[in-house]
Design a protein around this motif. Structure first.
Motif, PDB file in Angstrom:
ATOM      1  N   UNK A  95       0.837  -1.211   0.000  1.00 11.64           N
ATOM      2  CA  UNK A  95       0.000   0.000   0.000  1.00 11.64           C
ATOM      3  C   UNK A  95       0.870   1.259   0.000  1.00 11.64           C
ATOM      4  N   UNK A  96       1.941   1.230   0.788  1.00  7.94           N
ATOM      5  CA  UNK A  96       2.849   2.374   0.846  1.00  7.94           C
ATOM      6  C   UNK A  96       3.571   2.572  -0.483  1.00  7.94           C
ATOM      7  N   UNK A  97       3.995   1.483  -1.124  1.00 10.27           N
ATOM      8  CA  UNK A  97       4.710   1.576  -2.390  1.00 10.27           C
ATOM      9  C   UNK A  97       3.819   2.085  -3.510  1.00 10.27           C
ATOM     10  N   UNK A  98       2.565   1.644  -3.527  1.00 10.44           N
ATOM     11  CA  UNK A  98       1.626   2.131  -4.550  1.00 10.44           C
ATOM     12  C   UNK A  98       1.462   3.639  -4.433  1.00 10.44           C
ATOM     13  N   UNK A  99       1.358   4.135  -3.201  1.00  9.49           N
ATOM     14  CA  UNK A  99       1.227   5.579  -2.987  1.00  9.49           C
ATOM     15  C   UNK A  99       2.495   6.302  -3.427  1.00  9.49           C
ATOM     16  N   UNK A 100       3.651   5.737  -3.094  1.00 10.32           N
ATOM     17  CA  UNK A 100       4.927   6.413  -3.381  1.00 10.32           C
ATOM     18  C   UNK A 100       5.312   6.327  -4.854  1.00 10.32           C
ATOM     19  N   UNK A 101       5.106   5.159  -5.477  1.00  9.04           N
ATOM     20  CA  UNK A 101       5.595   4.927  -6.834  1.00  9.04           C
ATOM     21  C   UNK A 101       4.538   5.105  -7.913  1.00  9.04           C
ATOM     22  N   UNK A 102       3.277   5.076  -7.520  1.00 10.07           N
ATOM     23  CA  UNK A 102       2.224   5.208  -8.513  1.00 10.07           C
ATOM     24  C   UNK A 102       2.197   4.028  -9.459  1.00 10.07           C
ATOM     25  N   UNK A 103       2.115   4.310 -10.768  1.00  9.70           N
ATOM     26  CA  UNK A 103       1.978   3.253 -11.771  1.00  9.70           C
ATOM     27  C   UNK A 103       3.303   2.646 -12.210  1.00  9.70           C
TER      28      UNK A 103
END
Length: 342
Positions: free
Chosen positions: A123-131
């Motif tokens: 969840x944190x990586x999706x927020x930080x890295x996006x697509x």
């Protein structure tokens, strides 16, 4: 008598009732599937129209089973929620277009799963890295090429594109035999290993008594996975005249990467990790030998004292050997200091 069954096509199970079959269908199924499904789960499958007997959809759990009946269970695909980005702080050690290296804190689950659908590293990586995250790992594990237990801290690498994911996955699968991949951990264990340096070469598999745990298996067992841990004693705490010690700081290098490998291996040789309730609960009384201050620190230590302090790998694009280290987290540093003072 338990019902024989076989795995059918398209995620189905097929069972054939033998000559002793009798009674309610749900009761017979629960016994025949050896606890794989509970009575309530079987009831919900029946109510959902996912179960047939001799080709006819079953309309209720009360139906009787008879010898020769052919029961087919169609298992619906799980519908787990797709993870969403969450603004969870990350301790980033390095980042470029291919990879992101983080220092994972204790308590952070790596990827969503039962009981932890939110608040994870993913969840944190999706927020930080996006697509930009790699999609090879699937929707639930984008970018994840290896993992640390929820309560283990330390260095982790995540792939940000498919090329990086393939390269890193191959390195981890190779376990550093032909690449520069290396992983090292620091652990605080009870007692002092007899050798300053040693190797634990014992296969691991699922515990027969508790399926959430791993255990040492006999060589050649069907469910045994090759597992090798190299360790070195770095420091002994509360050393005694008889050359024993109450606890030790050890460094572990993994030659393989099995689930709970260090925790199970160290516990097997009589030196479980401090704070490891799953594999070292029987050693908690050793804290009674400490001063009150040290005893209090040990008793409130909330997790296994394990930290992935070093990770080395070949960069997936440049081939450069990259080396990262993270110091002991505050809780393990405090634990080591209080044990030194005993």
């Amino acid at each position: 008598m338990k019902a024989p069954f076989k795995q059918g096509q398209d995620n189905k199970k097929v069972l054939t009732a033998d000559e002793t079959a009798s009674g309610r269908l749900d009761t017979w199924l629960a016994a025949g599937l050896e606890g794989e499904f509970s009575r309530s789960r079987i009831k919900s499958l029946i109510e959902g129209g996912n179960l047939t007997v001799n080709g006819s959809v079953v309309d209720g759990a009360h139906r009787k089973i008879r010898p020769g009946d052919v029961v087919e269970i169609a298992l619906p695909e799980p519908e787990d929620p797709e993870p969403q980005g969450e603004n969870i702080p990350l301790d980033i050690l390095y980042e470029d277009d291919d990879v992101i290296v983080i220092n994972k804190p204790a308590g952070l689950v790596v990827h969503p799963g039962a009981g932890n659908w939110t608040g994870t590293l993913v969840n944190a990586l999706i927020h930080h890295c996006g697509d930009s995250l790699s999609g090879i790992g699937g929707v639930k594990r984008p970018g994840i090429v290896h993992r640390l237990d929820k309560d283990t801290t330390g260095v982790m690498i995540v792939a940000k594109n498919d090329l990086a994911h393939r390269s890193l996955s191959a390195q981890f699968a190779d376990h550093g035999q032909t690449t520069e991949l290396a992983r090292a951990y620091k652990a605080i264990v009870w007692g002092r290993p007899a050798q300053i340096r040693g190797t634990i070469d014992l296969p691991l598999g699922r515990s027969m008594s508790d399926r959430t745990k791993r255990a040492v298996k006999r060589e050649g067992a069907v469910d045994a996975d090759h597992a090798v841990t190299h360790f070195e004693v770095l420091e002994r705490f509360h050393e005694r005249p008889d050359a024993t010690a109450l606890a030790s700081l050890v460094e572990c290098h993994l030659e393989t990467g099995r689930t709970h490998q260090i925790r199970v291996h160290m516990a097997h040789i009589g030196h479980p990790l401090i704070g490891d309730a799953q594999y070292g609960g029987g050693y908690r009384t050793k804290a009674n030998l400490l001063t009150e201050e040290a005893k209090a620190v040990v008793n409130r230590f909330p997790r296994q004292a394990l930290h992935a302090f070093m990770l080395q790998f070949e960069h997936p694009s440049t081939g450069e050997v990259m080396h990262f280290e993270a110091p002991l987290p505050a809780d393990m540093a405090e634990l080591a200091e209080v044990l030194k003072s005993v």
